[in-house]
Structure formats: structure tokens, C-alpha cells
Design a protein around this motif. Sequence first.
Motif, PDB file in Angstrom:
ATOM      1  N   VAL A 114       0.950  -1.270  -0.024  1.00  0.00           N
ATOM      2  CA  VAL A 114       0.213   0.093  -0.077  1.00  0.00           C
ATOM      3  C   VAL A 114       0.987   1.303   0.044  1.00  0.00           C
ATOM      4  CG1 VAL A 114      -1.794   1.227   1.305  1.00  0.00           C
ATOM      5  CG2 VAL A 114      -1.881  -1.187   0.988  1.00  0.00           C
ATOM      6  N   SER A 115       1.859   1.277   0.692  1.00  0.00           N
ATOM      7  CA  SER A 115       2.770   2.424   0.900  1.00  0.00           C
ATOM      8  C   SER A 115       3.480   2.892  -0.357  1.00  0.00           C
ATOM      9  CB  SER A 115       3.688   2.221   1.927  1.00  0.00           C
ATOM     10  OG  SER A 115       4.802   1.587   1.548  1.00  0.00           O
ATOM     11  N   ALA A 116       3.761   1.750  -1.226  1.00  0.00           N
ATOM     12  CA  ALA A 116       4.494   2.153  -2.416  1.00  0.00           C
ATOM     13  C   ALA A 116       3.785   2.901  -3.189  1.00  0.00           C
ATOM     14  CB  ALA A 116       4.733   0.711  -3.085  1.00  0.00           C
ATOM     15  N   TYR A 117       2.441   2.988  -3.018  1.00  0.00           N
ATOM     16  CA  TYR A 117       1.574   3.975  -4.033  1.00  0.00           C
ATOM     17  C   TYR A 117       2.020   5.314  -3.634  1.00  0.00           C
ATOM     18  CZ  TYR A 117      -2.366   6.652  -5.667  1.00  0.00           C
ATOM     19  OH  TYR A 117      -2.955   7.639  -6.124  1.00  0.00           O
ATOM     20  N   TYR A 118       2.084   5.958  -2.613  1.00  0.00           N
ATOM     21  CA  TYR A 118       2.230   7.161  -2.286  1.00  0.00           C
ATOM     22  C   TYR A 118       3.809   7.467  -2.464  1.00  0.00           C
ATOM     23  CZ  TYR A 118       2.917   5.955   2.868  1.00  0.00           C
ATOM     24  OH  TYR A 118       3.249   5.422   3.995  1.00  0.00           O
ATOM     25  N   TYR A 119       4.823   6.600  -2.124  1.00  0.00           N
ATOM     26  CA  TYR A 119       6.195   6.982  -2.440  1.00  0.00           C
ATOM     27  C   TYR A 119       6.267   7.134  -4.125  1.00  0.00           C
ATOM     28  CZ  TYR A 119       7.198   5.550   2.446  1.00  0.00           C
ATOM     29  OH  TYR A 119       7.179   5.531   3.545  1.00  0.00           O
ATOM     30  N   LEU A 120       5.523   6.078  -4.694  1.00  0.00           N
ATOM     31  CA  LEU A 120       5.860   6.247  -6.394  1.00  0.00           C
ATOM     32  C   LEU A 120       4.906   7.236  -6.941  1.00  0.00           C
ATOM     33  CD1 LEU A 120       5.575   2.403  -7.116  1.00  0.00           C
ATOM     34  CD2 LEU A 120       7.694   3.833  -6.940  1.00  0.00           C
ATOM     35  N   ARG A 121       4.119   7.848  -6.271  1.00  0.00           N
ATOM     36  CA  ARG A 121       3.292   9.063  -6.922  1.00  0.00           C
ATOM     37  C   ARG A 121       4.398  10.257  -6.996  1.00  0.00           C
ATOM     38  NH1 ARG A 121      -1.775  11.847  -4.001  1.00  0.00           N
ATOM     39  NH2 ARG A 121      -0.113  11.759  -2.339  1.00  0.00           N
ATOM     40  N   VAL A 122       5.086  10.579  -5.928  1.00  0.00           N
ATOM     41  CA  VAL A 122       5.822  11.505  -5.856  1.00  0.00           C
ATOM     42  C   VAL A 122       6.876  11.237  -6.915  1.00  0.00           C
ATOM     43  CG1 VAL A 122       7.529  12.763  -4.562  1.00  0.00           C
ATOM     44  CG2 VAL A 122       5.722  12.042  -3.375  1.00  0.00           C
ATOM     45  N   THR A 123       7.560   9.944  -7.078  1.00  0.00           N
ATOM     46  CA  THR A 123       8.606   9.716  -7.882  1.00  0.00           C
ATOM     47  C   THR A 123       8.073  10.063  -9.404  1.00  0.00           C
ATOM     48  OG1 THR A 123       9.176   8.014  -6.344  1.00  0.00           O
ATOM     49  CG2 THR A 123      10.158   7.977  -8.501  1.00  0.00           C
ATOM     50  N   VAL A 124       6.752   9.635  -9.679  1.00  0.00           N
ATOM     51  CA  VAL A 124       6.092   9.809 -10.990  1.00  0.00           C
ATOM     52  C   VAL A 124       5.993  11.250 -11.297  1.00  0.00           C
ATOM     53  CG1 VAL A 124       4.129   9.529 -12.282  1.00  0.00           C
ATOM     54  CG2 VAL A 124       4.893   7.686 -11.103  1.00  0.00           C
ATOM     55  N   LEU A 125       5.713  11.964 -10.295  1.00  0.00           N
ATOM     56  CA  LEU A 125       5.666  13.553 -10.440  1.00  0.00           C
ATOM     57  C   LEU A 125       7.075  14.145 -10.931  1.00  0.00           C
ATOM     58  CD1 LEU A 125       3.237  15.142  -7.865  1.00  0.00           C
ATOM     59  CD2 LEU A 125       2.994  15.031 -10.347  1.00  0.00           C
ATOM     60  N   MET A 126       8.183  13.370 -10.146  1.00  0.00           N
ATOM     61  CA  MET A 126       9.267  13.924 -10.187  1.00  0.00           C
ATOM     62  C   MET A 126       9.956  13.744 -11.882  1.00  0.00           C
ATOM     63  SD  MET A 126      11.533  13.735  -6.896  1.00  0.00           S
ATOM     64  CE  MET A 126      11.623  11.893  -7.202  1.00  0.00           C
ATOM     65  N   PHE A 127       9.451  12.584 -12.342  1.00  0.00           N
ATOM     66  CA  PHE A 127      10.096  12.057 -13.699  1.00  0.00           C
ATOM     67  C   PHE A 127       9.228  12.241 -14.946  1.00  0.00           C
ATOM     68  CE2 PHE A 127      12.809   9.919 -10.335  1.00  0.00           C
ATOM     69  CZ  PHE A 127      14.094   9.774 -10.905  1.00  0.00           C
ATOM     70  N   MET A 128       7.888  12.296 -14.613  1.00  0.00           N
ATOM     71  CA  MET A 128       7.139  12.108 -15.764  1.00  0.00           C
ATOM     72  C   MET A 128       6.293  13.528 -16.093  1.00  0.00           C
ATOM     73  SD  MET A 128       5.965   8.278 -15.531  1.00  0.00           S
ATOM     74  CE  MET A 128       7.488   7.002 -15.281  1.00  0.00           C
ATOM     75  N   THR A 129       6.401  14.307 -15.245  1.00  0.00           N
ATOM     76  CA  THR A 129       5.502  15.690 -15.458  1.00  0.00           C
ATOM     77  C   THR A 129       6.548  16.881 -15.714  1.00  0.00           C
ATOM     78  OG1 THR A 129       5.722  16.149 -13.115  1.00  0.00           O
ATOM     79  CG2 THR A 129       3.707  14.828 -14.235  1.00  0.00           C
ATOM     80  N   GLU A 130       6.177  17.779 -16.491  1.00  0.00           N
ATOM     81  CA  GLU A 130       6.799  18.908 -16.950  1.00  0.00           C
ATOM     82  C   GLU A 130       6.715  19.824 -15.595  1.00  0.00           C
ATOM     83  OE1 GLU A 130       7.980  19.673 -20.050  1.00  0.00           O
ATOM     84  OE2 GLU A 130       7.853  17.814 -20.500  1.00  0.00           O
ATOM     85  N   ALA A 131       7.831  20.673 -15.614  1.00  0.00           N
ATOM     86  CA  ALA A 131       7.858  21.550 -14.372  1.00  0.00           C
ATOM     87  C   ALA A 131       6.849  22.768 -14.804  1.00  0.00           C
ATOM     88  CB  ALA A 131       9.181  22.221 -14.256  1.00  0.00           C
ATOM     89  N   ASP A 132       6.071  23.246 -13.843  1.00  0.00           N
ATOM     90  CA  ASP A 132       5.102  24.373 -13.831  1.00  0.00           C
ATOM     91  C   ASP A 132       5.266  25.356 -13.037  1.00  0.00           C
ATOM     92  OD1 ASP A 132       3.868  23.228 -11.860  1.00  0.00           O
ATOM     93  OD2 ASP A 132       2.136  22.418 -13.159  1.00  0.00           O
ATOM     94  N   GLU A 133       4.295  26.271 -12.798  1.00  0.00           N
ATOM     95  CA  GLU A 133       4.544  27.414 -11.884  1.00  0.00           C
ATOM     96  C   GLU A 133       4.591  26.981 -10.517  1.00  0.00           C
ATOM     97  OE1 GLU A 133       0.259  27.136 -12.527  1.00  0.00           O
ATOM     98  OE2 GLU A 133       1.959  27.110 -13.922  1.00  0.00           O
ATOM     99  N   THR A 134       3.778  25.804 -10.292  1.00  0.00           N
ATOM    100  CA  THR A 134       4.027  25.128  -8.886  1.00  0.00           C
ATOM    101  C   THR A 134       5.325  24.517  -8.468  1.00  0.00           C
ATOM    102  OG1 THR A 134       2.960  23.168  -9.685  1.00  0.00           O
ATOM    103  CG2 THR A 134       1.322  24.569  -8.855  1.00  0.00           C
ATOM    104  N   SER A 135       5.889  24.012  -9.097  1.00  0.00           N
ATOM    105  CA  SER A 135       7.230  23.475  -8.788  1.00  0.00           C
ATOM    106  C   SER A 135       8.186  24.617  -8.393  1.00  0.00           C
ATOM    107  CB  SER A 135       7.703  22.677 -10.154  1.00  0.00           C
ATOM    108  OG  SER A 135       7.861  23.634 -11.270  1.00  0.00           O
TER     109      SER A 135
END
Lengths: 487, 173
Positions: free
Chosen positions: A421-442
Amino acid sequence: MNLPHIDFSVITPELIVIATALVVMLAEFVGAHATPSPTRSHRIALIALLGLVLAALAAVAGLGRAATDIQGMLVADDLGRYLELVVLLAAALGLLLAWDYLPQFTKMHSEYYALYLLAVVGMMFMGKSTELITLFVSLEILSVALYVLTGFHRGQLAAGEAALKYFLLGAFSSAFFIYGAALLYGDTGSTHLVDIAARASGGFLTLAGLALLLVGFGFKLAVVPFHMWTPDVYQGAPTPVTAFMSVGTKAAAFVALFRVLQAAGVSYATWSLVLALLATLTMTWGNLAALRQSSLKRMLAYSSIAHAGYMLIGVTAGMQLGLSAVLFYLFAYAFMNIGAFAVVSLLERPGYHATQDATIDAARGLFARKPLLAVVMAIFLLSLAGVPPLAGFFGKLYLFNAAVQSGWIWLAIVGMINSVVSAYYYLRVTVLMFMTEADETSFLRSPLSNATGLAIAVAMVGTLLLGIFAGPWLQQLGQAALAFAGS
Amino acid sequence: MTLILFAFLALIALAGGLGVVLSRNPVHSALSLLLNFASIAVIYFLLHAQFLGVVQVIVYAGAIVVLFLFVVMLIGGNIGPYRHGSRTVTSVIAVGLAAAFLALVVWSVVQVLPMSATPVGAPDAGSVQAVGMALYTDYLVPFELASLLLLVGMLGGVVLARRYQPFAEDETQ
């Protein structure tokens, strides 16, 4: 009149840290009219860091020596020395985080580092106490220091709220603890753990006393249902303090809990079931609540509740197997958790009035901006989730293994499900770091602090090395556990 | 002699206790509490429990009553009589609880009757000398640790009470 014989070598590391705390406190007065400045803050921090390193050397020098004690109140055994090393490691890493973080929002550098070092002393004493009054006073030293450190960021309402909450609930839990100690004293006529072990009646007084002590410990360990303060306090406190206390307090309280349980005067079968239920509740609640957090610090706070639950599995497994696994986990947790908090501290907007809390959106596109930092953060998070071959994986492996070997198979299974279960929220952050573009919130603090970089590097090396040399290190800790369980 | 003194002190303590409950002004209540604490402290001395007596004066009569007075002054000592919409309900609950507590005390005293004349523990167990000896020999470690706790408390008080001065560059932001 017999003056007591005091063997000061028992508390050498503590004495070094106390002396450093006094020096740091008085450093404010050196150089008249000296205005507080970042350089001055760095000088004070350097003294504090030297003190921590010296104390750690003193603790390492004592490893393997026979246990000695002061009047049966404080004991220097290998268990205590390893605890000192965990606490000092967490303190040193937390201090490096504060290095450039602290001057951003306060001028009271001497006070900060002095309180910080005294909290360290309280934790070290707590893990070495073999008597309930000494244990309680040490617990109070670390608690009071942490209440103040939590509220150190005066420009933020959240910090004040967190400090007040922590203080009120902490005082409440202290009352539980002291009441439990009083009942055990009423039962046995002594506050020494040795005497309690020998004389406890095992009746109502013993059980009630032990239960109340457990509530006191449960609060400090952030065990469900005594965890209510944790998310607010971890979120409101300055990030270096959060990083330090999430590891240091847990380490001290877990070792003290082992000492108390060994002397409980109640059979293993009685308390182990209670602890198993607490562990199940704590892991499950911590992980489920962490799933829906948008603040990075709050997410790590709930994750830290869940990790307290994993370590409770080790306590449930008993003295020998469980203790070495918990010690191993504490070292692994110190590296990976403080590492994660270090990266989080870089994602927070600095400043006195600024809302420093970083949301997970701040991590957006981190890989594109700072590839190395993103990779390192991913490794910390994966280690927290328990992915091989990192330190966190072996930590969990040993804990679950200890549980299985002592017959708690269902508990180990609950722990594994929770890891998934815990892997979900750790990986969510990882996905955000690697697979999204930087925007004004970053966001990323610039220029990157060298001290924080050093802390991250140390935590990184530790997470990797503990994974690679897990076996030999566990054996080392196992000897300390064996010596303790046999004593 | 002791009996006369005890009766006298017990009456004062009772009067203090009644004063706490009956006076309308919170400051008067707190001061009556002080009277109650002080007379009980003297009763402890009569029982040769010197340490208990001193602690009673310092902690209860000293610190706690001052704390009460602080709070009363902070929220305004002259708030006058309370608006009592449900005065009767509160009184009934209060009297009921008091009666239950009294019954508990009487019951526990009856349990140990007839009382033995032999004192519990060593005759001078509560003396200042015995407590001092225990504190500086057997309990030296926690005693010294308490000094660290006081240091932390002082530092914390300074940090929290100090007027905050943010950085100059922060103010311009």
C-alpha cells in the motif's frame, strides 16, 4: 556517610554533548555587539557538529566493552552505544539541514543549537536508563526541548499551533507515564527495572502500570491511537527539526521500551498480543492516511507513523531476534528518512513569512531541472517503500523474518500488505518528479546549499551501504541484542 | 497539645475549603485555597512528614496557587457572579460528586480500622535530612539530570518569550 561511586566513563558521550551545548549557548556572548549573521550561525553549527562527532567517536570506542553502570540508573552496554550512534547520526544530519535553513527565518542560532543538543542528550540518556525516574527525567528533557524547537519558526502560525498541540498532548502523555511508574513502584517498592523484574506481582498493579507506561511510550513513538499530534507537529516544525525528531525520538523510545518490557514482570504472551494489535493499527492507519496527503511533510509524517508500526513488529517478536532487527531498521530509517526530508527542505520556499510547507506539486518535473537530485530522492522514497536492494528493504525483511520466526506469521503478512500500500504514495511523488513537466507550482531553492548537499550525500551512501552490507551489520547488532537479552 | 493543634488546623482547612466553593469572586476562591493548603502543610509537619510539608508549601501553596491567580488575572479577576441558567443542575451534580467522594474516603478509612499505632517506614523517613541524603546519594543521577531539564526549560522560556526580530531583508520582501 557514604558518597556514591560514580563511574563517569559510563556517560562520556553524553558529557561531551552537554559540554558542547553549554559552549554553544555561551557562544552568543563571544565578541561583543556581534550581530547574528549566517557566518556566525555557521560557526556555532560547526562547534555543535564537532561535539556530535566527538561523542560518536567516544561511543564507538566503547563498543564491545563489558556493560558498566552508575548506581543501576544508567547503563553503558552495547545496546545503549548503538542507540547513541543512531541518535548522533540523526542529529548530525539534522544539523547539516539546519545549516543554511536556520538563518532564513531566525536570528536565535545559539538558542536553537543549544536546545537541539540538549534534546540529543535527553535521547541518549533515555536509551541508557535502567530506572524509571531517570527514564522519566530524560524523556522530559528531550520532550521540552522538542516542544520549543517545534515552535521555533515564529513567523508561522502553523508552527505555534504545532508547538502548543505537542506541548499539551505531551504533558498529558507524561502524566500517563508517571502514573504507570507510580503503580509499578507501588507494586514492587522500587523504581529500578532490575527490582521490578524480580518483585513484580504480575497482578492488576503490574498490568495497569505497564499499560500506562505503554501509553506514554506510544505517544512518543507516534503509535496509533496516540498519534493525533504527529501530522500537525511534523508539518509545523522547521524541517530540520522534523527530520531529526522523527528518527531520534523513535530510536530512544524504542530502546527504552525494550528495556522496560524486559523487566516488565509480565509474561511475553501477555504484552506481545497487545503490541501486535498496536502494530497492525499503526501500520494500516499510517499508510491509509498517507495516501491522500498533498503536503510532502504531512505525507512523510504519516509514513513515519507507519514505520513506527513496522518497528513495533520487531518489538512484538521479542528480545533477541526483534531487537537486532529494530536496531537495524533504526539505522536504515535514519539514513533514508532524513535523506527524504533533506530533499523536501530544498523544495520549500524560504523566508520568514512565507508558507514553507511544500506540496507534492513542488516536486513536479524535478528530473528535468536537477536530474541527480530527483534520482537521489527517488532512491530514498524507494528505500522507504522497501524496494531491494536498498537499506529499507533489508530492514523490513529482518523485521518480518523475526516475526515469522517467533510465530507471528499473520503480523508479517499484514506488514507486507502495508508495504505494498505504501508503495503507492512513494511512487506517486516519484512519478511526478520524472514524468511531468515543471510548471509554476514546482519550486527548488537556489542556490543549493552545500551543507544540505553533504547531508543528502551521507544519507545516500548510508542507504546504499546498509543495503549492500546488511548481513554483517545485522550480525554486529545481533551481538548487542544477544548480550542484552542474556543479561 | 497535638490534638488541640490538629483540631484548630483542621477547622482552618475546612474554612478554607468552604471559602473556595462558596465565594463568588475567583480571587477570593484562590486565596481561600491558599489558606487550605497552608494549614494542611502544618498538619503534615505535625505528623513528622517534613518533606511533604515543605513540598506542600512550595509546590501547592507557592506555585499552583500563583498559577491559578495568574490565570484569573489574565482572564479578568472581576468577572462578577456567573450567569447561572442551570444553577440547580450544576449544584446537584457537584453535591452528588462530593458525596460520592466523601463516601469513598470514609469507606477506605473504615477498611484500615482499627489503625495501628506503628508508623510506616523508618521514623525519620520524611525528614529533611533523610530526603537530602537519598537525593544526593541514591538518586544523584536523576537529580543531576533534573538540572539539565531546568536548563532546557529556561532556554525554552527565553526563546518563546523573546520579542521577535525578523531579518532586515525579510521585512523588505
